[in-house]
Motif scaffolding. Sequence first.
Motif, PDB file in Angstrom:
ATOM      1  N   TRP A  91      96.329  -5.891  16.799  1.00  0.00           N
ATOM      2  CA  TRP A  91      97.740  -6.175  17.026  1.00  0.00           C
ATOM      3  C   TRP A  91      98.589  -5.013  16.549  1.00  0.00           C
ATOM      4  CZ3 TRP A  91      99.087  -6.270  11.886  1.00  0.00           C
ATOM      5  CH2 TRP A  91      98.211  -6.867  10.981  1.00  0.00           C
ATOM      6  N   GLN A  92      99.841  -5.006  16.997  1.00  0.00           N
ATOM      7  CA  GLN A  92     100.764  -3.944  16.600  1.00  0.00           C
ATOM      8  C   GLN A  92     101.867  -4.523  15.729  1.00  0.00           C
ATOM      9  OE1 GLN A  92     100.235  -4.234  20.222  1.00  0.00           O
ATOM     10  NE2 GLN A  92      98.426  -2.977  19.820  1.00  0.00           N
ATOM     11  N   ALA A  93     102.328  -3.710  14.806  1.00  0.00           N
ATOM     12  CA  ALA A  93     103.500  -4.074  14.006  1.00  0.00           C
ATOM     13  C   ALA A  93     104.569  -3.033  14.307  1.00  0.00           C
ATOM     14  CB  ALA A  93     103.150  -4.065  12.522  1.00  0.00           C
ATOM     15  N   GLU A  94     105.811  -3.501  14.386  1.00  0.00           N
ATOM     16  CA  GLU A  94     106.892  -2.570  14.679  1.00  0.00           C
ATOM     17  C   GLU A  94     108.094  -2.854  13.787  1.00  0.00           C
ATOM     18  OE1 GLU A  94     109.370  -0.826  18.521  1.00  0.00           O
ATOM     19  OE2 GLU A  94     108.034  -2.523  18.776  1.00  0.00           O
ATOM     20  N   GLN A  95     108.674  -1.781  13.237  1.00  0.00           N
ATOM     21  CA  GLN A  95     109.913  -1.921  12.469  1.00  0.00           C
ATOM     22  C   GLN A  95     111.060  -1.760  13.457  1.00  0.00           C
ATOM     23  OE1 GLN A  95     109.761  -2.542   9.250  1.00  0.00           O
ATOM     24  NE2 GLN A  95     108.274  -1.249   8.192  1.00  0.00           N
ATOM     25  N   THR A  96     111.766  -2.849  13.737  1.00  0.00           N
ATOM     26  CA  THR A  96     112.879  -2.780  14.684  1.00  0.00           C
ATOM     27  C   THR A  96     114.177  -3.006  13.916  1.00  0.00           C
ATOM     28  OG1 THR A  96     112.963  -5.144  15.147  1.00  0.00           O
ATOM     29  CG2 THR A  96     111.370  -3.868  16.408  1.00  0.00           C
ATOM     30  N   THR A  97     115.296  -2.893  14.609  1.00  0.00           N
ATOM     31  CA  THR A  97     116.582  -3.129  13.940  1.00  0.00           C
ATOM     32  C   THR A  97     116.688  -4.593  13.498  1.00  0.00           C
ATOM     33  OG1 THR A  97     117.496  -3.391  16.143  1.00  0.00           O
ATOM     34  CG2 THR A  97     117.910  -1.289  15.046  1.00  0.00           C
ATOM     35  N   GLU A  98     115.965  -5.479  14.191  1.00  0.00           N
ATOM     36  CA  GLU A  98     115.985  -6.892  13.793  1.00  0.00           C
ATOM     37  C   GLU A  98     114.981  -7.206  12.685  1.00  0.00           C
ATOM     38  OE1 GLU A  98     116.157  -7.948  17.969  1.00  0.00           O
ATOM     39  OE2 GLU A  98     117.812  -6.696  17.258  1.00  0.00           O
ATOM     40  N   GLY A  99     114.175  -6.224  12.330  1.00  0.00           N
ATOM     41  CA  GLY A  99     113.180  -6.464  11.295  1.00  0.00           C
ATOM     42  C   GLY A  99     111.775  -6.211  11.813  1.00  0.00           C
ATOM     43  N   LEU A 100     110.817  -6.690  11.040  1.00  0.00           N
ATOM     44  CA  LEU A 100     109.411  -6.485  11.371  1.00  0.00           C
ATOM     45  C   LEU A 100     108.991  -7.413  12.516  1.00  0.00           C
ATOM     46  CD1 LEU A 100     106.817  -5.027  10.352  1.00  0.00           C
ATOM     47  CD2 LEU A 100     106.514  -6.891   8.733  1.00  0.00           C
ATOM     48  N   SER A 279      99.325   4.140  11.501  1.00  0.00           N
ATOM     49  CA  SER A 279     100.756   4.129  11.818  1.00  0.00           C
ATOM     50  C   SER A 279     101.190   5.488  12.344  1.00  0.00           C
ATOM     51  CB  SER A 279     101.583   3.729  10.600  1.00  0.00           C
ATOM     52  OG  SER A 279     101.360   4.618   9.541  1.00  0.00           O
ATOM     53  N   ASP A 280     102.301   5.483  13.085  1.00  0.00           N
ATOM     54  CA  ASP A 280     102.798   6.740  13.654  1.00  0.00           C
ATOM     55  C   ASP A 280     103.548   7.524  12.578  1.00  0.00           C
ATOM     56  OD1 ASP A 280     105.146   5.399  13.343  1.00  0.00           O
ATOM     57  OD2 ASP A 280     105.844   5.650  15.397  1.00  0.00           O
ATOM     58  N   GLN A 285     105.877   2.346  14.123  1.00  0.00           N
ATOM     59  CA  GLN A 285     104.846   1.574  14.812  1.00  0.00           C
ATOM     60  C   GLN A 285     103.558   1.643  13.992  1.00  0.00           C
ATOM     61  OE1 GLN A 285     104.902   0.381  18.102  1.00  0.00           O
ATOM     62  NE2 GLN A 285     106.772   1.281  18.943  1.00  0.00           N
ATOM     63  N   ALA A 286     102.914   0.543  13.879  1.00  0.00           N
ATOM     64  CA  ALA A 286     101.601   0.561  13.236  1.00  0.00           C
ATOM     65  C   ALA A 286     100.669  -0.325  14.026  1.00  0.00           C
ATOM     66  CB  ALA A 286     101.698   0.065  11.798  1.00  0.00           C
ATOM     67  N   GLU A 287      99.405  -0.062  13.869  1.00  0.00           N
ATOM     68  CA  GLU A 287      98.434  -0.805  14.648  1.00  0.00           C
ATOM     69  C   GLU A 287      97.276  -1.222  13.756  1.00  0.00           C
ATOM     70  OE1 GLU A 287      97.090  -0.508  19.134  1.00  0.00           O
ATOM     71  OE2 GLU A 287      96.980   1.376  18.023  1.00  0.00           O
ATOM     72  N   GLN A 288      96.817  -2.439  13.904  1.00  0.00           N
ATOM     73  CA  GLN A 288      95.667  -2.924  13.146  1.00  0.00           C
ATOM     74  C   GLN A 288      94.441  -2.807  14.046  1.00  0.00           C
ATOM     75  OE1 GLN A 288      96.105  -3.562  10.087  1.00  0.00           O
ATOM     76  NE2 GLN A 288      94.397  -4.792   9.339  1.00  0.00           N
ATOM     77  N   VAL A 289      93.451  -2.069  13.567  1.00  0.00           N
ATOM     78  CA  VAL A 289      92.278  -1.769  14.383  1.00  0.00           C
ATOM     79  C   VAL A 289      91.027  -2.296  13.688  1.00  0.00           C
ATOM     80  CG1 VAL A 289      90.948   0.080  15.476  1.00  0.00           C
ATOM     81  CG2 VAL A 289      93.413   0.324  15.211  1.00  0.00           C
TER      82      VAL A 289
ATOM     83  N   PHE B  54     103.176  -3.076   6.027  1.00  0.00           N
ATOM     84  CA  PHE B  54     103.319  -2.238   7.215  1.00  0.00           C
ATOM     85  C   PHE B  54     102.576  -0.901   7.098  1.00  0.00           C
ATOM     86  CE2 PHE B  54     105.336   0.966   9.817  1.00  0.00           C
ATOM     87  CZ  PHE B  54     105.335   0.350  11.053  1.00  0.00           C
ATOM     88  N   GLY B  55     101.679  -0.658   8.042  1.00  0.00           N
ATOM     89  CA  GLY B  55     100.987   0.624   8.119  1.00  0.00           C
ATOM     90  C   GLY B  55      99.904   0.829   7.077  1.00  0.00           C
ATOM     91  N   LEU B  56      99.784  -0.073   6.104  1.00  0.00           N
ATOM     92  CA  LEU B  56      98.805   0.141   5.032  1.00  0.00           C
ATOM     93  C   LEU B  56      97.607  -0.803   5.112  1.00  0.00           C
ATOM     94  CD1 LEU B  56     101.094   0.889   1.984  1.00  0.00           C
ATOM     95  CD2 LEU B  56      99.596   2.459   3.218  1.00  0.00           C
ATOM     96  N   GLY B  57      97.837  -2.006   5.590  1.00  0.00           N
ATOM     97  CA  GLY B  57      96.706  -2.912   5.733  1.00  0.00           C
ATOM     98  C   GLY B  57      96.911  -4.231   5.020  1.00  0.00           C
ATOM     99  N   GLU B  58      95.830  -4.992   4.986  1.00  0.00           N
ATOM    100  CA  GLU B  58      95.896  -6.359   4.473  1.00  0.00           C
ATOM    101  C   GLU B  58      95.101  -6.516   3.181  1.00  0.00           C
ATOM    102  OE1 GLU B  58      96.185  -9.356   8.210  1.00  0.00           O
ATOM    103  OE2 GLU B  58      94.206  -8.564   7.813  1.00  0.00           O
ATOM    104  N   VAL B  59      95.556  -7.420   2.323  1.00  0.00           N
ATOM    105  CA  VAL B  59      94.778  -7.797   1.132  1.00  0.00           C
ATOM    106  C   VAL B  59      94.812  -9.321   0.958  1.00  0.00           C
ATOM    107  CG1 VAL B  59      94.949  -5.668  -0.220  1.00  0.00           C
ATOM    108  CG2 VAL B  59      96.825  -7.322  -0.309  1.00  0.00           C
ATOM    109  N   PRO B  60      93.701  -9.866   0.450  1.00  0.00           N
ATOM    110  CA  PRO B  60      93.675 -11.305   0.188  1.00  0.00           C
ATOM    111  C   PRO B  60      94.384 -11.606  -1.125  1.00  0.00           C
ATOM    112  CG  PRO B  60      91.545 -10.330  -0.371  1.00  0.00           C
ATOM    113  CD  PRO B  60      92.398  -9.224   0.181  1.00  0.00           C
ATOM    114  N   ILE B  61      95.293 -12.568  -1.117  1.00  0.00           N
ATOM    115  CA  ILE B  61      96.019 -12.941  -2.326  1.00  0.00           C
ATOM    116  C   ILE B  61      96.112 -14.468  -2.391  1.00  0.00           C
ATOM    117  CG2 ILE B  61      98.222 -12.787  -3.596  1.00  0.00           C
ATOM    118  CD1 ILE B  61      96.888 -10.058  -3.473  1.00  0.00           C
ATOM    119  N   SER B  62      95.777 -15.010  -3.541  1.00  0.00           N
ATOM    120  CA  SER B  62      95.809 -16.468  -3.720  1.00  0.00           C
ATOM    121  C   SER B  62      97.228 -17.011  -3.628  1.00  0.00           C
ATOM    122  CB  SER B  62      95.279 -16.837  -5.097  1.00  0.00           C
ATOM    123  OG  SER B  62      93.974 -16.404  -5.225  1.00  0.00           O
ATOM    124  N   ILE B  63      97.299 -18.242  -3.216  1.00  0.00           N
ATOM    125  CA  ILE B  63      98.605 -18.904  -3.173  1.00  0.00           C
ATOM    126  C   ILE B  63      98.896 -19.440  -4.577  1.00  0.00           C
ATOM    127  CG2 ILE B  63      99.886 -20.836  -2.193  1.00  0.00           C
ATOM    128  CD1 ILE B  63      98.132 -20.429   0.345  1.00  0.00           C
TER     129      ILE B  63
END
Lengths: 367, 279
Positions: A91-100, A279-280, A285-289, B54-63
């Motif tokens: 999936w892609q993540a994007e920082q837009t003016t409305e947010g993430l 990320s770019d 823009q960022a992408e999860q691969v 954003f751009g860095l990735g995911e981590v598991p975190i307990s609730i």
Amino acid sequence: MDKGFLPRQQFPELYQALRKAGYEVIGPTVKDGAIVFSPLAGFEQLPLGWQEQVSPGRYQLEQTAGQRCFYWNTGPQALKPWLFKPEQHLWQAEQTTEGLCFRQTPEQAQPRAFIGLRGCDLAALKIHDQHFLNGLFPDPYYQTQRQQLFIIAVNCARSASTCFCVSTGDGPAATFGFDILLDELETGFLVASGSDQGEVIVQQLPLAKAKTKQLSEAKQQLQAATYQQRTMPDEQQLLKLVNRLDHPQWQDVAERCLACGNCTLVCPTCFCSKQESHSDVKGQQAEQVRLWDSCFSEQHSYIVGKVFRPEISQRYRQWLTHKLATWQQQFERSGCVGCGRCISWCPVGIDLVEEAQALLKDEVDDD
Amino acid sequence: MMTEFLPKGLQLPIVATLADKQQESPGIYTLHLALETNSSFDFAFGQFNMLYLFGLGEVPISIMGWQQDLLLHTIRAVGRVTQPLVALDIGAQLGLRGPFGQGWPLHQLEGQDLVFITAGLGCAPVVAAINYAVENRSKYGRIVILQGVKHHNDLLWQPQYERWRDLGDCQVLLAASEEKKRKYHWRLGMVTELLALAQFDANYCAVLMCGPEIMMLAALKQLAKHQVHDKSVYLSLERNFQCGHGSCGHCQLGPYFVCKDGPVFHYPQIKSWFGLAGV
Ligand SMILES: Cc1cc2nc3c(=O)[nH]c(=O)nc-3n(C[C@H](O)[C@H](O)[C@H](O)COP(=O)(O)OP(=O)(O)OC[C@H]3O[C@@H](n4cnc5c(N)ncnc54)[C@H](O)[C@@H]3O)c2cc1C
Ligand code: SF4
Ligand code: SF4
Ligand code: SF4
Ligand code: FES
């Protein structure tokens, strides 16, 4: 299943029928010295007369004078990279003016017909279906590719020296999961359909009624393929591997194993993956691969401050005990379908059947 | 409902906005997150989310909890994702997938004494369960809280421990392993040594543990000495997580996927695998 006979000269008509039905045709072809599944521009790209010579740590193709297209057994890969892709954009993540924002680009689902899959490949497909489709969260990427699949299986007419599908119960015959099944004879093919969509294609072929002689020839060559050099211990025996976690054999194999992970990459049932975030430059823009991974890598078991399997012996043990024993608790069968790929593609020729036998030796003697 | 919350089979993160942030101790922060969703966020204590930066990735975190329509996560900054995660400013956004995994079976444990054993800095899954037990005090017997840290000022949620100590029938025992001088309410040494002082019914109790595996193994030995049955013990495990739902293969412990079959396990289930080197 009624079998019709398709003379070799008319074999390309199968290709035409598949194309006409809208399928991209994927099949075996010779590339860089190996049999590789690729899109085919026509059946003339099939590995006509090619045969492989394999042994632990060795895979070599040889051109023979024969006319057969399927007289080889396995290449390094079959279906796995097409459904569970080595690199999958999640999936892609994007920082837009409305947010993430998060977005998923819909997967392109192109109807694909695969020709030349074997019993072991179909058994592996069934395992991956169980893992990727029947879990808590069905994998949409796998599902998209899976739904449009048309499968033309071939019964093996010989076995490679590394094959042991008889002992795992997955070959040399393809018995389920195909749309069309072929037996290749010198003069042509026996053709049977295995599904409604298979029947639609078979109906378009200029089939003759199969002769008794042809049927018995097919039976004989299938029978010949059951003589195999290796025998994997049965599943009940394999479960005992977990009682052998301290066996000196793990250290013995660790001294040979390079922890390269080749065995897991060529294995049609291994499913491990890791994720990366790209990320770019502008940070918008960022992408999860998702990428294939292997339990042979040190990172596989890393958490902050600790690696759970720092030793190669522990990682080889993870591979073998998972594949052959704990896999049974997870999927109700062993994770090995007897294709022998991990034996021939291991750069140092480690043979998992031999290792399993060595590890279980006393257990087997005990019984 | 989780199924309404996460489109089935499509594990796209939802957007969470940082509404508040609290520093608990050096490097440890509790994030209060507002979720962009219309459906309720149903979870069990002990479950976890995958938090995406954003751009860095995911981590598991307990609730950690749910307070005034905000989701609480207490996070220790240790690396690539968690350091920038706790440094986010109020109003910043992140992604969230979850809840995943099995939580503590708190309903099944009603009527029994509860013994919480934790060590280390951020034991959010257990603290969430303590909070629940305290809020539903009448449903449980005695509550015993054993917590070990290196230095007494490493203790998270200090005021809460004081509050718990003042509740009726609630014993709070704290140990600092690397402290030189003994402080009021504190003992020197390991958390496992506190068990000798704990008062609970060994035949009718549940032990909830979380922390380094070495600590949990030592605690299991002590518990056996105190005649606590294996079947009374639950523990929360950690492994490398990539997907969070039984797909990526990273978190395996023998036949189990820690993310899906755990992270909270009933001890008898994993006994034969737990604590083995290299498994
Ligand atoms: C079920 C569970 C619940 C957790 N709950 C909390 C919590 O409430 N608060 C808290 O502070 N920490 C918690 N952790 C630990 C937290 O996930 C790690 O501290 C975090 O992943 C470290 O990531 P990093 O990128 O900052 O560190 P790095 O060292 O840079 O790690 C890089 C990557 O390795 C993987 N990784 C590293 N450590 C872990 C780990 N312990 N578990 C899983 N994957 C890991 C992750 O993919 C991570 O992105 C929990 C872990 C698990 C498994
Ligand atoms: S373990 Fe080896 S022989 Fe078995 S399925 Fe995997 S690659 Fe084939
Ligand atoms: S054998 Fe290793 S790489 Fe293959 S599925 Fe199991 S853990 Fe993953
Ligand atoms: S067994 Fe062979 S292929 Fe597998 S990791 Fe070791 S050296 Fe590589
Ligand atoms: S985190 Fe992926 S299988 Fe458990």
